[in-house]
Design an enzyme around this catalytic site. Structure first.
Site, PDB file in Angstrom:
ATOM      1  N   PRO A 132     -64.624  26.710-150.605  1.00 22.11           N
ATOM      2  CA  PRO A 132     -64.484  27.414-152.154  1.00 22.11           C
ATOM      3  C   PRO A 132     -65.639  27.433-152.968  1.00 22.11           C
ATOM      4  CG  PRO A 132     -62.580  25.506-151.896  1.00 22.11           C
ATOM      5  CD  PRO A 132     -63.659  25.584-150.642  1.00 22.11           C
ATOM      6  N   GLY A 135     -69.270  30.544-150.379  1.00 26.21           N
ATOM      7  CA  GLY A 135     -69.339  31.864-150.011  1.00 26.21           C
ATOM      8  C   GLY A 135     -69.965  32.125-148.651  1.00 26.21           C
ATOM      9  N   SER A 136     -71.106  32.850-148.746  1.00 23.76           N
ATOM     10  CA  SER A 136     -71.771  33.302-147.379  1.00 23.76           C
ATOM     11  C   SER A 136     -72.978  32.131-147.028  1.00 23.76           C
ATOM     12  CB  SER A 136     -72.683  34.602-147.770  1.00 23.76           C
ATOM     13  OG  SER A 136     -71.738  35.629-147.923  1.00 23.76           O
ATOM     14  N   ARG A 259     -67.543  41.447-136.489  1.00 25.43           N
ATOM     15  CA  ARG A 259     -67.855  42.632-137.438  1.00 25.43           C
ATOM     16  C   ARG A 259     -67.734  43.873-136.694  1.00 25.43           C
ATOM     17  NH1 ARG A 259     -73.021  38.824-138.779  1.00 25.43           N
ATOM     18  NH2 ARG A 259     -72.141  37.794-140.786  1.00 25.43           N
ATOM     19  N   GLU A 379     -66.165  39.188-143.175  1.00 21.72           N
ATOM     20  CA  GLU A 379     -66.939  38.959-141.955  1.00 21.72           C
ATOM     21  C   GLU A 379     -68.409  39.150-142.393  1.00 21.72           C
ATOM     22  OE1 GLU A 379     -65.567  37.757-140.245  1.00 21.72           O
ATOM     23  OE2 GLU A 379     -63.624  38.686-139.239  1.00 21.72           O
TER      24      GLU A 379
END
Length: 401
Positions: A132, A135-136, A259, A379
Site C-alpha cells: 500500500p 508504489g514503484s 512487460r 508492470e
C-alpha cells in the site's frame, strides 16, 4: 483489407496456434465481453475454454505437460486475447509470470510439484510485490519472512494482486534478514515465497486473508485484491529456488517478461480500437457521406494504424530478443512504454470517431476507454520504463576514457 499487426517468420505450429486463439476470441470472447465487464463478472466459461486450448501451459516445457512454446508465441496469443477482452489476458499473464519464475528459478522439487498442474490450469498463479505505501519503490518493501525452525513466518500487507482470489499459488516478495547482515542492500535481502492457498476470499488459510475484490474503473471481471499475512507459516522448501536473498532478481526476471506481455495487451486493445473506429467511420454519415470520406477522419485512421503497427513491431522485437537468450530489459521497457502510450491514443481517437455514441455503454469503445489507462501503470509506470531505458542507453553509449 490487409490485416494490421502481421508477424513475419512464424512457423506452421505458431500460425495454427494463433489461428485457433483468434477464432476462439472472435466466437467466445468478443460477443460476451462487454456484458460480463459491465457486471464485473469473472469469465469462468472463457477461462475453461482457454484451459482446454492449453494456454495455461503454453510456455511450460513439454516434460511438465505444457506446450513448450516461445515467449513470442505466448505474446502473440496475449495480443489476440486482449483484442477480445483485456481482463482475460490479465488472468493468463499473471499465471504465466509465476510459471516462468518457477521454470527459471525453482528447485527441481518445486517444478515437479507445481508446473504439471499449472500447465493444466488446475493450479492458478498470482504474484505479489507491491504494498500500500510503496508504489514503484520495490526496495521499500516492509513485509517480512522470519525463519522459525523448519518454517518461515510471514507478516505484512500486499496490494494489487491480479488473480488474488481465484489463484491457488501466490509468489510473494518479502524482506528476509536471515543470513543477510545489517547493512545488506535491500535488493539483496529479499526472498520470494511460494504460498499455497485455497481460492476464494476471507481467510483462505491460517494467517492469510484475501479481503475481497478492489472496485476499479476498468479491468473488471478479473479479481484484483489485497493480501494480508498475519503469522502465516510456510515450510522452508517453499522458498523459491531454495535460497533466500534472491527474490528481487527472480521477481525482476518475471516482470521483464511480464512487460513484453503488457506491451502485447496494449497492442491487442489498440488493434480492437482501430477495428471499431474504421468500421464505425464507414457506417456513420454526416454531410451526405460516410465520415470515413472526410479527410480529418482519414488522417485519424492513418495515425491509428501506424501506431498499431509500430507498437506491434517493438513488442515482437522484445519477445524475440528474450527468446534468443539475450538481455532484453531495454527492448521490453521500450515496447511496454510505447505500446501502452499508443494504446491510450488509439483508443481515444476511436472514441472521438464514435462521437457521442462513444460515451454510451452500448458501444464497445466505452469499455476500451476505461481499460486502456491500466496499461499505463501495470508492470511499471511510463516513468519507470523511461528510467530503465535511460540507464540502459547510458550503459550502451558510455564514453570511454
Amino acid at each position: 483489407m490487409t490485416r494490421l499487426a502481421q508477424t513475419a517468420g512464424l512457423d506452421d505450429v505458431q500460425q495454427e496456434i494463433l489461428s485457433t486463439v483468434r477464432d476462439f476470441v472472435d466466437k467466445e470472447i468478443i460477443p460476451v465481453a462487454t456484458q460480463l465487464e459491465h457486471r464485473d463478472e469473472y469469465p469462468t466459461e472463457i477461462v475453461e475454454g482457454l484451459k482446454e486450448l492449453g494456454l495455461f501451459g503454453l510456455m511450460i516445457p513439454e516434460e511438465y505437460g505444457g506446450l513448450g512454446e516461445s515467449l513470442l508465441t505466448y505474446a502473440l496469443c496475449v495480443e489476440e486475447i486482449a483484442r477480445g477482452w483485456m481482463s482475460v489476458s490479465g488472468i493468463i499473464n499473471t499465471h504465466f509470470i509465476v510459471a516462468y519464475m518457477l521454470k527459471q528459478h525453482g528447485t527441481q522439487e518445486q517444478k515437479d510439484t507445481f508446473l504439471p498442474r499449472m500447465a493444466l490450469g488446475e493450479v492458478r498463479g498470482a504474484f505479489s510485490m507491491s504494498e500500500p505505501a510503496l508504489g514503484s519503490d520495490v526496495s521499500a518493501i516492509s513485509s517480512k519472512g522470519v525463519k522459525d525452525g523448519e518454517e518461515y513466518v510471514l507478516n505484512g500487507q500486499k496490494m494489487w494482486l491480479t488473480n488474488g482470489g481465484t489463484s491457488s499459488l501466490v509468489a510473494v516478495l518479502c524482506r528476509s534478514d536471515e543470513g543477510h547482515p545489517e547493512g545488506t542492500p535491500p535488493h539483496k535481502s529479499m526472498t520470494t515465497f511460494l504460498v499455497e492457498k485455497e481460492p476464494g476470499f476471507g481467510e483462505v488459510r491460517p494467517g492469510l486473508t484475501i479481503p475481497g475484490k478492489i472496485d476499479k474503473m476498468g479491468y473488471k471481471g478479473v479479481d484484483t485484491t489485497e493480501l494480508i499475512m498475519d503469522g502465516l507459516r510456510i515450510p522452508a522448501n517453499r522458498v523459491l529456488g531454495g535460497t533466500t536473498g534472491r527474490g528481487f532478481y527472480q521477481m525482476m526476471d518475471g516482470v521483464e517478461v511480464g512487460r513484453v506481455n503488457v506491451a502485447a495487451r496494449g497492442c491487442g486493445v489498440a488493434q480492437r480500437a482501430f477495428e471499431l473506429g474504421v468500421s464505425y467511420a464507414q457506417q456513420r454519415h454526416t454531410f451526405g457521406k460516410p465520415i470515413a470520406q472526410h479527410q480529418a477522419i482519414q488522417f485519424k485512421l492513418a495515425e491509428m494504424a501506424t501506431k498499431v503497427e509500430a507498437a506491434h513491431a517493438m513488442m515482437v522485437n522484445a519477445a524475440r530478443k528474450k527468446d534468443s537468450g539475450e538481455r532484453n530489459d531495454l527492448e521490453a521497457g521500450m515496447a511496454k512504454y510505447l505500446a501502452s502510450e499508443y494504446c491510450k491514443e488509439v483508443v481515444e481517437d476511436a472514441f472521438r470517431i464514435h462521437g457521442g455514441y462513444g460515451f454510451s455503454k452500448e458501444y464497445e469503445i466505452e469499455r476500451l476507454y476505461r481499460e486502456a489507462p491500466m496499461l499505463l501503470i501495470g508492470e511499471g509506470t511510463a516513468e519507470i520504463q523511461k528510467m530503465i531505458i535511460g540507464r540502459r542507453l547510458l550503459e550502451e553509449y558510455r564514453i570511454q576514457g
